[in-house]
Write an enzyme that holds these catalytic residues in place. Structure first.
Site, PDB file in Angstrom:
ATOM      1  N   ASP A 187     -15.250 -28.508 -17.606  1.00  0.00           N
ATOM      2  CA  ASP A 187     -15.101 -29.925 -17.930  1.00  0.00           C
ATOM      3  C   ASP A 187     -13.696 -30.106 -18.531  1.00  0.00           C
ATOM      4  O   ASP A 187     -12.716 -30.193 -17.799  1.00  0.00           O
ATOM      5  CB  ASP A 187     -16.256 -30.271 -18.889  1.00  0.00           C
ATOM      6  CG  ASP A 187     -16.345 -31.728 -19.279  1.00  0.00           C
ATOM      7  OD1 ASP A 187     -15.745 -32.565 -18.610  1.00  0.00           O
ATOM      8  OD2 ASP A 187     -17.033 -32.036 -20.265  1.00  0.00           O
ATOM      9  N   ASP A 241     -27.975 -28.240 -19.175  1.00  0.00           N
ATOM     10  CA  ASP A 241     -28.961 -28.878 -20.041  1.00  0.00           C
ATOM     11  C   ASP A 241     -28.453 -30.147 -20.714  1.00  0.00           C
ATOM     12  O   ASP A 241     -27.245 -30.376 -20.835  1.00  0.00           O
ATOM     13  CB  ASP A 241     -29.349 -27.911 -21.157  1.00  0.00           C
ATOM     14  CG  ASP A 241     -28.226 -27.751 -22.185  1.00  0.00           C
ATOM     15  OD1 ASP A 241     -27.098 -27.380 -21.774  1.00  0.00           O
ATOM     16  OD2 ASP A 241     -28.441 -28.028 -23.377  1.00  0.00           O
TER      17      ASP A 241
HETATM   18  P1  IMP Z   1     -15.553 -27.513 -21.411  1.00  0.00           P
HETATM   19  O1  IMP Z   1     -15.239 -26.540 -22.507  1.00  0.00           O
HETATM   20  O2  IMP Z   1     -15.278 -28.926 -21.824  1.00  0.00           O
HETATM   21  O3  IMP Z   1     -14.888 -27.159 -20.092  1.00  0.00           O
HETATM   22  O4  IMP Z   1     -17.109 -27.501 -21.219  1.00  0.00           O
HETATM   23  C1  IMP Z   1     -17.769 -26.464 -20.614  1.00  0.00           C
HETATM   24  C2  IMP Z   1     -19.212 -26.338 -21.054  1.00  0.00           C
HETATM   25  O5  IMP Z   1     -19.774 -27.587 -21.461  1.00  0.00           O
HETATM   26  C3  IMP Z   1     -20.046 -25.899 -19.878  1.00  0.00           C
HETATM   27  O6  IMP Z   1     -20.130 -24.500 -19.814  1.00  0.00           O
HETATM   28  C4  IMP Z   1     -21.381 -26.557 -20.135  1.00  0.00           C
HETATM   29  O7  IMP Z   1     -22.170 -25.723 -20.924  1.00  0.00           O
HETATM   30  C5  IMP Z   1     -21.036 -27.810 -20.892  1.00  0.00           C
HETATM   31  N1  IMP Z   1     -20.966 -28.994 -19.999  1.00  0.00           N
HETATM   32  C6  IMP Z   1     -19.868 -29.605 -19.487  1.00  0.00           C
HETATM   33  N2  IMP Z   1     -20.185 -30.651 -18.721  1.00  0.00           N
HETATM   34  C7  IMP Z   1     -21.549 -30.711 -18.723  1.00  0.00           C
HETATM   35  C8  IMP Z   1     -22.499 -31.599 -18.080  1.00  0.00           C
HETATM   36  O8  IMP Z   1     -22.177 -32.561 -17.338  1.00  0.00           O
HETATM   37  N3  IMP Z   1     -23.812 -31.330 -18.334  1.00  0.00           N
HETATM   38  C9  IMP Z   1     -24.228 -30.297 -19.133  1.00  0.00           C
HETATM   39  N4  IMP Z   1     -23.378 -29.467 -19.732  1.00  0.00           N
HETATM   40  C10 IMP Z   1     -22.043 -29.666 -19.535  1.00  0.00           C
END
Ligand code: IMP
Length: 181
Positions: free
Chosen positions: A109, A165
């Site tokens: 994300d 989740d």
């Molecule tokens: P980042 O650090 O912002 O890249 O987020 C990564 C982590 O956030 C992922 O491994 C997921 O566990 C969680 N995550 C990101 N987007 C979603 C979503 O749309 N639904 C559920 N979990 C998410």
């Protein structure tokens, strides 16, 4: 696929059917096999708990070189928002020193998790770190770190299912659902 699912206070509608996920995993596995087949070392497949359990299991079945499965648990999300603070809930289950590592993530994300993970693995002496993610939100991802294997790109919306989740619920659905605003 269910028409709607309700988790806590939110409703989710169908988004990505399992068959599409399978096709994306087939394609990622083919690319990884092409890069790792015939290698003399035993690469580590690093499952990031809990979100990537389902993806890791599906991916592993399709990899045809010797590998070692290692896990670690991180958390950054609370509710439907990334907190930006990554907590190491459980450390690496095996040392990665001198080893080639393929990180297996459910979704990238903001990329905060991936950046922190890469830093940890390099600090622990991994000889090479590749990133494999089932899903990517390209509208949000703004980090300079290269994502080596991406299953599918999706718009910036909150999703559940296939390991993902909403406050711990929804991981068990085999299809992916999106929040219904
Ligand atoms: P980042 O650090 O912002 O890249 O987020 C990564 C982590 O956030 C992922 O491994 C997921 O566990 C969680 N995550 C990101 N987007 C979603 C979503 O749309 N639904 C559920 N979990 C998410």
């Amino acid at each position: 696929m269910m028409e709607k699912i309700v988790l806590h206070d939110k409703t989710f509608k169908p988004f990505i059917p399992y068959a599409k996920l399978e096709a994306a995993i087939d394609s990622v596995a083919r690319r990884i096999n092409a890069d790792y087949e015939g290698s003399k070392d035993i690469p580590i497949l690093l499952c990031i708990l809990n979100g990537s359990v389902m993806f890791t299991a599906e991916l592993m079945k399709r990899l045809n070189f010797d590998l070692q499965l290692v896990s670690m648990k991180l958390s950054s999300y609370s509710g439907t928002q990334s907190s930006g603070v990554i907590k190491q809930v459980m450390g690496l289950t095996s040392p990665v020193n001198g080893r080639r590592v393929i990180i297996v993530e459910d979704i990238v994300d903001t990329g905060n998790t991936i950046v922190e993970l890469k830093r940890i693995l390099e600090e622990q002496g991994a000889s090479d770190v590749k990133i494999c993610t089932m899903l990517l939100k390209p509208e949000v991802y703004d980090k300079p770190v290269k994502l080596d294997y991406v299953g599918m790109e999706i718009p910036n919306a909150f999703i559940v299912g296939f390991g993902l989740d909403y406050d711990e619920l929804g991981r068990n659905y085999k299809d992916i659902y999106v929040i219904d605003q």
